[in-house]
Design an enzyme around this catalytic site. Sequence first.
Site, PDB file in Angstrom:
ATOM      1  N   GLU A   1     -10.508   3.671   3.971  1.00  0.00           N
ATOM      2  CA  GLU A   1      -9.645   4.484   3.118  1.00  0.00           C
ATOM      3  C   GLU A   1     -10.024   4.217   1.667  1.00  0.00           C
ATOM      4  O   GLU A   1     -10.036   3.072   1.219  1.00  0.00           O
ATOM      5  CB  GLU A   1      -8.162   4.166   3.349  1.00  0.00           C
ATOM      6  CG  GLU A   1      -7.682   4.662   4.707  1.00  0.00           C
ATOM      7  CD  GLU A   1      -6.165   4.639   4.901  1.00  0.00           C
ATOM      8  OE1 GLU A   1      -5.654   5.455   5.669  1.00  0.00           O
ATOM      9  OE2 GLU A   1      -5.495   3.796   4.280  1.00  0.00           O
TER      10      GLU A   1
ATOM     11  N   GLU B  29      -9.556  12.325   7.973  1.00  0.00           N
ATOM     12  CA  GLU B  29      -9.396  13.664   7.399  1.00  0.00           C
ATOM     13  C   GLU B  29     -10.691  14.474   7.473  1.00  0.00           C
ATOM     14  O   GLU B  29     -10.675  15.654   7.798  1.00  0.00           O
ATOM     15  CB  GLU B  29      -9.000  13.559   5.921  1.00  0.00           C
ATOM     16  CG  GLU B  29      -7.593  13.106   5.674  1.00  0.00           C
ATOM     17  CD  GLU B  29      -7.365  12.864   4.188  1.00  0.00           C
ATOM     18  OE1 GLU B  29      -7.214  13.845   3.447  1.00  0.00           O
ATOM     19  OE2 GLU B  29      -7.359  11.690   3.764  1.00  0.00           O
TER      20      GLU B  29
ATOM     21  N   GLU C 219      -9.275   3.948  -1.955  1.00  0.00           N
ATOM     22  CA  GLU C 219      -8.032   3.738  -2.712  1.00  0.00           C
ATOM     23  C   GLU C 219      -8.312   3.042  -4.048  1.00  0.00           C
ATOM     24  O   GLU C 219      -9.337   2.409  -4.226  1.00  0.00           O
ATOM     25  CB  GLU C 219      -7.052   2.867  -1.901  1.00  0.00           C
ATOM     26  CG  GLU C 219      -6.755   3.440  -0.521  1.00  0.00           C
ATOM     27  CD  GLU C 219      -5.521   2.843   0.131  1.00  0.00           C
ATOM     28  OE1 GLU C 219      -4.732   2.178  -0.572  1.00  0.00           O
ATOM     29  OE2 GLU C 219      -5.360   3.056   1.349  1.00  0.00           O
TER      30      GLU C 219
ATOM     31  N   ARG D 274      -7.711   3.676  13.670  1.00  0.00           N
ATOM     32  CA  ARG D 274      -6.821   4.831  13.860  1.00  0.00           C
ATOM     33  C   ARG D 274      -6.173   4.864  15.229  1.00  0.00           C
ATOM     34  O   ARG D 274      -5.050   5.370  15.364  1.00  0.00           O
ATOM     35  CB  ARG D 274      -7.595   6.128  13.618  1.00  0.00           C
ATOM     36  CG  ARG D 274      -8.201   6.251  12.226  1.00  0.00           C
ATOM     37  CD  ARG D 274      -7.152   6.130  11.148  1.00  0.00           C
ATOM     38  NE  ARG D 274      -7.715   6.382   9.818  1.00  0.00           N
ATOM     39  CZ  ARG D 274      -7.040   6.189   8.698  1.00  0.00           C
ATOM     40  NH1 ARG D 274      -5.800   5.715   8.736  1.00  0.00           N
ATOM     41  NH2 ARG D 274      -7.605   6.444   7.537  1.00  0.00           N
TER      42      ARG D 274
ATOM     43  N   ASP E 201      -8.972   0.215   2.306  1.00  0.00           N
ATOM     44  CA  ASP E 201      -7.957  -0.166   3.292  1.00  0.00           C
ATOM     45  C   ASP E 201      -8.484   0.221   4.681  1.00  0.00           C
ATOM     46  O   ASP E 201      -8.132   1.260   5.226  1.00  0.00           O
ATOM     47  CB  ASP E 201      -6.651   0.571   2.951  1.00  0.00           C
ATOM     48  CG  ASP E 201      -5.543   0.296   3.946  1.00  0.00           C
ATOM     49  OD1 ASP E 201      -5.569  -0.755   4.595  1.00  0.00           O
ATOM     50  OD2 ASP E 201      -4.640   1.155   4.069  1.00  0.00           O
TER      51      ASP E 201
ATOM     52  N   ASP F 246       0.850  -1.191   0.000  1.00  0.00           N
ATOM     53  CA  ASP F 246       0.000   0.000   0.000  1.00  0.00           C
ATOM     54  C   ASP F 246       0.884   1.239   0.000  1.00  0.00           C
ATOM     55  O   ASP F 246       1.739   1.402   0.874  1.00  0.00           O
ATOM     56  CB  ASP F 246      -0.912  -0.015   1.231  1.00  0.00           C
ATOM     57  CG  ASP F 246      -2.046   0.994   1.107  1.00  0.00           C
ATOM     58  OD1 ASP F 246      -2.366   1.395  -0.031  1.00  0.00           O
ATOM     59  OD2 ASP F 246      -2.615   1.374   2.145  1.00  0.00           O
TER      60      ASP F 246
ATOM     61  N   GLN G 256      -3.466   2.225  15.168  1.00  0.00           N
ATOM     62  CA  GLN G 256      -2.424   2.734  14.260  1.00  0.00           C
ATOM     63  C   GLN G 256      -1.582   3.825  14.926  1.00  0.00           C
ATOM     64  O   GLN G 256      -0.347   3.801  14.841  1.00  0.00           O
ATOM     65  CB  GLN G 256      -3.099   3.277  12.991  1.00  0.00           C
ATOM     66  CG  GLN G 256      -2.131   3.718  11.914  1.00  0.00           C
ATOM     67  CD  GLN G 256      -2.848   4.388  10.724  1.00  0.00           C
ATOM     68  OE1 GLN G 256      -4.075   4.440  10.660  1.00  0.00           O
ATOM     69  NE2 GLN G 256      -2.065   4.885   9.781  1.00  0.00           N
TER      70      GLN G 256
ATOM     71  N   LYS H 203      -4.040  -2.069  10.420  1.00  0.00           N
ATOM     72  CA  LYS H 203      -4.419  -2.192   9.008  1.00  0.00           C
ATOM     73  C   LYS H 203      -4.688  -3.639   8.599  1.00  0.00           C
ATOM     74  O   LYS H 203      -5.475  -3.884   7.674  1.00  0.00           O
ATOM     75  CB  LYS H 203      -3.261  -1.691   8.120  1.00  0.00           C
ATOM     76  CG  LYS H 203      -2.887  -0.244   8.316  1.00  0.00           C
ATOM     77  CD  LYS H 203      -3.806   0.653   7.535  1.00  0.00           C
ATOM     78  CE  LYS H 203      -3.253   2.072   7.465  1.00  0.00           C
ATOM     79  NZ  LYS H 203      -4.122   2.929   6.650  1.00  0.00           N
TER      80      LYS H 203
ATOM     81  N   HIS I  20      -3.620  13.855   1.055  1.00  0.00           N
ATOM     82  CA  HIS I  20      -3.865  12.958   2.191  1.00  0.00           C
ATOM     83  C   HIS I  20      -2.689  13.009   3.159  1.00  0.00           C
ATOM     84  O   HIS I  20      -2.877  13.143   4.375  1.00  0.00           O
ATOM     85  CB  HIS I  20      -4.083  11.522   1.681  1.00  0.00           C
ATOM     86  CG  HIS I  20      -4.148  10.495   2.775  1.00  0.00           C
ATOM     87  ND1 HIS I  20      -5.196  10.425   3.673  1.00  0.00           N
ATOM     88  CD2 HIS I  20      -3.298   9.501   3.122  1.00  0.00           C
ATOM     89  CE1 HIS I  20      -4.981   9.430   4.529  1.00  0.00           C
ATOM     90  NE2 HIS I  20      -3.834   8.847   4.221  1.00  0.00           N
TER      91      HIS I  20
ATOM     92  N   THR J 181      -8.872  -5.850   4.340  1.00  0.00           N
ATOM     93  CA  THR J 181      -8.821  -4.919   3.208  1.00  0.00           C
ATOM     94  C   THR J 181      -9.821  -5.445   2.186  1.00  0.00           C
ATOM     95  O   THR J 181      -9.774  -6.629   1.852  1.00  0.00           O
ATOM     96  CB  THR J 181      -7.417  -4.890   2.567  1.00  0.00           C
ATOM     97  OG1 THR J 181      -6.452  -4.588   3.584  1.00  0.00           O
ATOM     98  CG2 THR J 181      -7.319  -3.866   1.459  1.00  0.00           C
TER      99      THR J 181
HETATM  100 MN    MN Z   1      -4.028   2.863   2.955  1.00  0.00          MN
END
Ligand code: MN
Length: 405
Positions: free
Chosen positions: A178, A353, A180, A216, A212, A106, A219, A232, A113, A236
């Site tokens: 996420e 975000e 992606e 948080r 993904d 990834d 992480q 993570k 971002h 996925t």
């Molecule tokens: Mn990602």
Amino acid sequence: MTDFPIQNLPYGVFRNGDGPVSIGIAIEDFILDLRVTATAGSLKSLPPETRRACAAESLNALMALTPAHWRELRARIVDLLSGEPYLVPMKDAVMLPPAVIGDYTDFYASIFHATNVGSLFRPDNPLLPNYKYVPIGYHGRASSIVLSGAAIRRPAGQAQDPGATTPRFGPTRALDYELEAGFFIGTGNALGEAVPIESAEDQVFGMCLVNDWSARDIQAWEYQPLGPFLGKSFATTISPWVVTMEALELYRAPLYQRPEGDPAPLPYLDSARNRVRGAIDLTLEVEITSAQMRARDMAPFRLSRGNLKDLYWSVAQMVAHHTSNGCNLRPGDLLASGTVSGLSAESRGCLLEITRRGADPVALPTGELRKFLEDGDEITLRGYCERAGLPRIGLGTCSGTIALG
Ligand code: MN
């Protein structure tokens, strides 16, 4: 409005009822069964390796061939579609993972971002100095990649709450998605042989959508010094249809123009072709439906809309960089872009975000507030190319629902 007009012809793997597993090609609401087509002799003008690959139960063997093989097969399929091809209604098909994914990497290719996330964790120094030189990435976990539709279990993990001096262990309180794009590697390269940027895209078979999922709080506690790990690797989600680079050819765009003062990419990450058409003009959207919204039969709520062409780094640069140390990419490997965000507030590709780490919750049409995802929330990603005078082609959808605790 279909994502799969005849100009698209994406590949997937499916089972028709209780029947055998086949590779299929999506055409509007139908699937062309490539296994049946190959066994019926309709591909006999093609090389034996292509015919064998078309009768397989995953796309890996087809991906392992070359762009010349892929072009020849696509041309033959277009011919066949003017006759009476063997089509299965899409509603009767159970979709399966398109490829056996050996490795998953990834990237972090959106500078918007990277800057937005960086500003939450390091307000004085949002973008680290290596960002404009190195396409940053981490090695993800291939074993927990699931297909669109699979339920997502809220992971447990270690996290340190604000103000606490020791971590706690328990279900994440900051579950996020996420938005992606994913790129499936085709031919691949031998160990020790770097792929030059000029031919990097010859190694790419096609694209899908990638969610993904990220915890948080886990992480934030674990990411230093070695990067993402259990925050993570719990899941996925990918979309089932792989849109080929050939189908995307008409929707290529110039690479994101670096602002005045940014360094030029190092020579191994730069080519005229990459500057002129390294990007892909692909709109990407995220929708949420809460359990309450579903119970009240409400339409999904759009959280964001962005475009893949806003990435700072292209897929060619990702492949050239990934292999620059001699690392081998293999057929079926998945490279994901990293969260796709743009400059505008409407194009932020994850809740971290959008809500500024929970400080500014999103209001759903029911009045429910979201800092992060709640159990029962369904997230759906969409991606499509649209240009005046051209047909719309799309990647389909990529959905996942957070399982009820
Ligand atoms: Mn990602």
